[in-house]
Design a protein around this motif. Structure first.
Motif, PDB file in Angstrom:
ATOM      1  N   GLY A  73       0.784  -1.226   0.000  1.00  0.00           N
ATOM      2  CA  GLY A  73       0.000   0.000   0.000  1.00  0.00           C
ATOM      3  C   GLY A  73       0.814   1.273   0.000  1.00  0.00           C
ATOM      4  N   GLY A  74       2.125   1.190   0.109  1.00  0.00           N
ATOM      5  CA  GLY A  74       2.955   2.397   0.096  1.00  0.00           C
ATOM      6  C   GLY A  74       3.396   2.767  -1.309  1.00  0.00           C
ATOM      7  N   LYS A  75       4.383   3.654  -1.378  1.00  0.00           N
ATOM      8  CA  LYS A  75       4.886   4.114  -2.668  1.00  0.00           C
ATOM      9  C   LYS A  75       5.471   2.973  -3.505  1.00  0.00           C
ATOM     10  CE  LYS A  75       5.934   8.947  -1.869  1.00  0.00           C
ATOM     11  NZ  LYS A  75       6.906   9.991  -2.048  1.00  0.00           N
ATOM     12  N   ARG A  76       6.009   1.959  -2.849  1.00  0.00           N
ATOM     13  CA  ARG A  76       6.647   0.856  -3.577  1.00  0.00           C
ATOM     14  C   ARG A  76       5.669  -0.251  -3.954  1.00  0.00           C
ATOM     15  NH1 ARG A  76      12.395  -0.476  -2.611  1.00  0.00           N
ATOM     16  NH2 ARG A  76      13.384   1.545  -2.607  1.00  0.00           N
ATOM     17  N   SER A  77       4.424  -0.155  -3.510  1.00  0.00           N
ATOM     18  CA  SER A  77       3.455  -1.213  -3.826  1.00  0.00           C
ATOM     19  C   SER A  77       2.947  -1.048  -5.249  1.00  0.00           C
ATOM     20  CB  SER A  77       2.294  -1.184  -2.844  1.00  0.00           C
ATOM     21  OG  SER A  77       1.532  -0.018  -3.030  1.00  0.00           O
ATOM     22  N   GLY A  78       2.386  -2.124  -5.767  1.00  0.00           N
ATOM     23  CA  GLY A  78       1.825  -2.077  -7.108  1.00  0.00           C
ATOM     24  C   GLY A  78       2.331  -3.216  -7.956  1.00  0.00           C
ATOM     25  N   ALA A  79       2.294  -3.016  -9.255  1.00  0.00           N
ATOM     26  CA  ALA A  79       2.721  -4.038 -10.206  1.00  0.00           C
ATOM     27  C   ALA A  79       3.494  -3.384 -11.335  1.00  0.00           C
ATOM     28  CB  ALA A  79       1.510  -4.778 -10.759  1.00  0.00           C
ATOM     29  N   ARG A  80       4.412  -4.146 -11.869  1.00  0.00           N
ATOM     30  CA  ARG A  80       5.183  -3.653 -13.016  1.00  0.00           C
ATOM     31  C   ARG A  80       5.570  -4.825 -13.889  1.00  0.00           C
ATOM     32  NH1 ARG A  80      10.422  -4.521 -13.363  1.00  0.00           N
ATOM     33  NH2 ARG A  80      11.527  -5.416 -11.612  1.00  0.00           N
ATOM     34  N   LEU A  81       5.790  -4.528 -15.166  1.00  0.00           N
ATOM     35  CA  LEU A  81       6.290  -5.548 -16.074  1.00  0.00           C
ATOM     36  C   LEU A  81       7.763  -5.771 -15.769  1.00  0.00           C
ATOM     37  CD1 LEU A  81       3.652  -4.754 -17.493  1.00  0.00           C
ATOM     38  CD2 LEU A  81       4.850  -4.958 -19.657  1.00  0.00           C
ATOM     39  N   THR A  82       8.174  -7.013 -15.756  1.00  0.00           N
ATOM     40  CA  THR A  82       9.586  -7.320 -15.604  1.00  0.00           C
ATOM     41  C   THR A  82      10.286  -6.977 -16.913  1.00  0.00           C
ATOM     42  OG1 THR A  82       9.306  -9.570 -16.449  1.00  0.00           O
ATOM     43  CG2 THR A  82       9.073  -9.254 -14.044  1.00  0.00           C
ATOM     44  N   ALA A  83      11.609  -7.022 -16.922  1.00  0.00           N
ATOM     45  CA  ALA A  83      12.351  -6.819 -18.173  1.00  0.00           C
ATOM     46  C   ALA A  83      11.915  -7.863 -19.195  1.00  0.00           C
ATOM     47  CB  ALA A  83      13.849  -6.885 -17.917  1.00  0.00           C
ATOM     48  N   PHE A  84      11.712  -9.096 -18.728  1.00  0.00           N
ATOM     49  CA  PHE A  84      11.230 -10.153 -19.619  1.00  0.00           C
ATOM     50  C   PHE A  84       9.834  -9.818 -20.133  1.00  0.00           C
ATOM     51  CE2 PHE A  84       8.850 -14.068 -20.365  1.00  0.00           C
ATOM     52  CZ  PHE A  84       9.634 -14.647 -21.346  1.00  0.00           C
ATOM     53  N   GLY A  85       8.952  -9.313 -19.261  1.00  0.00           N
ATOM     54  CA  GLY A  85       7.606  -8.930 -19.669  1.00  0.00           C
ATOM     55  C   GLY A  85       7.615  -7.833 -20.715  1.00  0.00           C
ATOM     56  N   GLU A  86       8.492  -6.854 -20.546  1.00  0.00           N
ATOM     57  CA  GLU A  86       8.635  -5.782 -21.547  1.00  0.00           C
ATOM     58  C   GLU A  86       9.064  -6.355 -22.891  1.00  0.00           C
ATOM     59  OE1 GLU A  86       7.825  -2.652 -21.405  1.00  0.00           O
ATOM     60  OE2 GLU A  86       7.709  -2.193 -19.257  1.00  0.00           O
TER      61      GLU A  86
END
Length: 125
Positions: A73-86
């Motif tokens: 729930g803080g600034k570092r929370s969430g989701a992102r594509l990995t380098a592989f996902g990109e």
């Protein structure tokens, strides 16, 4: 993608499961833009549960993780594509572009030359 009367849709399978297709590629774009699975779900008009299941399926089908999540729930929370996902997303979009060019092929032109604009009415026999 639709090109005249030609519609080409690439779906890559992992067993019986779709590992990547147009909808999953759009979901990855939404996750990249939103930085969160829940915000991506809202942007696409999908439930969080359905979106999470799609992400989980992609992560299970590919040799490397496609999306990483951080809880909290803080600034570092969430989701992102990995380098592989990109890289995966870029390769899939390149494949879509290659398939779109099928509408420019001689074979397609020859087929399209014989295609009616609309179907004939059914025979009334």
């Amino acid at each position: 993608m639709r090109i005249g009367p030609l519609k080409v849709k690439a779906q890559l399978y992992c067993g019986e499961e779709i590992a990547m297709g147009p909808g999953k590629a759009d979901l990855l774009d939404a996750i990249r833009a939103a930085g969160s699975i829940s915000r991506a779900a809202r942007a696409m008009g999908m439930s969080y549960r359905r979106t999470w299941m799609l992400v989980d399926g992609m992560n299970r089908c590919w040799a490397e993780r496609v999306v990483e999540t951080t809880a909290g729930g803080g600034k570092r929370s969430g989701a992102r594509l990995t380098a592989f996902g990109e890289r995966l997303l870029a390769l899939y979009r390149a494949l879509e572009a290659d398939l779109a060019r099928a509408g420019e092929s001689d074979a397609f032109a020859a087929l399209a030359a014989h295609l009616r604009k609309t179907p004939q009415a059914p025979d009334a026999r």
